[in-house]
Enzyme design. Structure first.
Site, PDB file in Angstrom:
ATOM      1  CB  CYS A  62     -16.661   3.005   6.981  1.00 41.06           C
ATOM      2  SG  CYS A  62     -17.980   2.544   6.566  1.00 41.06           S
ATOM      3  CG  LEU A  85      -4.429  -6.959  -2.158  1.00 39.63           C
ATOM      4  CD1 LEU A  85      -5.763  -6.065  -2.989  1.00 39.63           C
ATOM      5  CD2 LEU A  85      -4.323  -8.307  -2.377  1.00 39.63           C
ATOM      6  CB  CYS A  90     -25.084 -10.345  -4.125  1.00 38.09           C
ATOM      7  SG  CYS A  90     -25.021  -9.458  -2.281  1.00 38.09           S
ATOM      8  CG  ASN A 133     -16.851  -4.240  -1.054  1.00 34.44           C
ATOM      9  OD1 ASN A 133     -15.734  -4.774  -2.576  1.00 34.44           O
ATOM     10  ND2 ASN A 133     -17.565  -4.280  -0.213  1.00 34.44           N
ATOM     11  CB  CYS A 174     -21.749  -3.847  -0.743  1.00 34.01           C
ATOM     12  SG  CYS A 174     -21.185  -4.013  -2.391  1.00 34.01           S
ATOM     13  CB  CYS A 205     -19.095  -1.878   1.454  1.00 34.36           C
ATOM     14  SG  CYS A 205     -17.283  -1.962   1.950  1.00 34.36           S
ATOM     15  CB  CYS A 221     -15.239   6.792   0.572  1.00 35.89           C
ATOM     16  SG  CYS A 221     -15.051   5.156   1.752  1.00 35.89           S
ATOM     17  CG  ASP A 267      -2.316   0.909   1.223  1.00 37.77           C
ATOM     18  OD1 ASP A 267      -2.485   1.298   0.136  1.00 37.77           O
ATOM     19  OD2 ASP A 267      -2.356   0.863   2.448  1.00 37.77           O
TER      20      ASP A 267
END
Length: 314
Positions: A240, A168, A190, A154, A193, A243, A213, A133
């Site tokens: 958060c 990741l 579906c 999401n 989310c 989702c 967000c 990241d």
């Protein structure tokens, strides 16, 4: 293809498993053509809000060969962070599960460096860089290409076996390896989310308006939180998980086995009243090794005050 490509690819995947990575997949280091169009449109729509850094290094985000000279392969890895125990939300503000413990950047980077050192002992010297990241790397795109999972509605990477509560990481290297195939998408019809997001940040399938967000508002945003978020924050003071929590695939999430990802002890005992009294000294003590330090004391205090004001008006 190099005759060792298959042998090295198998060795890397076996080594990743022994170092505690959940999944490991390989892609050819190449230009991400499809992602170039998507990223350009996302930026054009200002979905990045005040995250101006997303406009930088456009070409490097899309071509790993510009990040690591002579690179031929992108090794994508996932590392489980689903907590052994959840921090109580009773009379408490909420923190994203990934921020319960030590800063993942440091933990996973250390593991990656040890893993590469062992690989070099067995393979010989090779050129590489590790990323967690960090730097302009489109992690989900590479993980998707390498077959680790699919990008859900999401915009999180999802796997059938483990859901989406994992970090990741990448090793971009000059080894010629065997590329894996993408997996299929299993979100179907579906919409959980999309329907659950209190700020309507999921604009459409895989498209997130970052400026709406809650994670953006509580972490990335440096100015005042806009009125738009009033009565929509659902007590989230850092990040958060909504989702992800509602995603049916996360019923398969299993607790992580990394001791450094055990929940930060003080966080388990805090309640709203104590958060209101938070001082700079206490912030520094509690979040010394935590991802929460990214928002700084002033940022977390701002978030808490915003939540307090919202609850006072209800």
């Amino acid at each position: 293809m190099n005759s060792n490509a298959e042998k090295y690819s198998d060795l890397i995947k076996s080594k990743a498993k022994s170092f505690g990575f959940q999944s490991c997949g390989i892609s050819k280091a190449d230009f991400l053509e499809e992602d170039a169009r998507n990223l350009e449109l996302w930026l054009k729509n200002n979905f990045h809000g005040e995250m101006k850094y997303m406009e930088n290094h456009f070409d490097k985000r899309l071509d790993p060969r510009l990040l690591v000279e002579g690179s031929k392969s992108v090794i994508s890895l996932s590392y489980n962070y689903f907590p052994k125990e959840k921090i109580s939300v009773l009379e408490n503000y909420k923190i994203s599960k990934y921020a319960y413990a030590e800063d993942y950047h440091e933990v996973i980077k250390e593991i990656l460096r040890e893993m590469v050192a062992e690989l070099q002992e067995e393979i010989g010297d090779f050129g590489f860089r590790v990323f967690v990241d960090s730097a302009p790397v489109l992690e989900r795109s590479w993980a998707r290409k390498s077959g680790i999972g699919w990008v859900g509605k999401n915009a999180n990477l999802i796997t059938k076996q483990n859901g989406s509560f994992y970090f990741l990481a990448e090793i971009i290297c000059d080894l010629e390896l065997v590329a894996d195939y993408e997996t299929t998408n299993h979100c179907g019809t579906c919409r959980k989310c999309i329907d659950a997001c209190p700020t309507e940040a999921i604009v459409s399938d895989k498209i997130i308006d970052g400026s709406k967000c809650i994670s953006y508002a509580t972490i990335e945003l440096k100015s005042e939180i806009p009125d738009y978020f009033k009565d929509r924050m659902e007590d989230w003071m850092f990040g958060c998980d909504i989702c992800q929590d509602v995603c049916p695939w996360n019923r398969f999430s299993a607790p992580n086995l990394q001791s450094r990802f055990s929940p930060n002890e003080p966080l388990k005992n805090f309640k709203k009243g104590e958060w209101k009294e938070l001082t700079q000294e206490l912030f520094s003590e509690i979040f010394r090794k935590s991802p929460v330090k990214r928002t700084k004391f002033a940022g977390l205090k701002r978030n808490i005050e915003f939540l307090e004001q919202s609850s006072d008006k209800n």
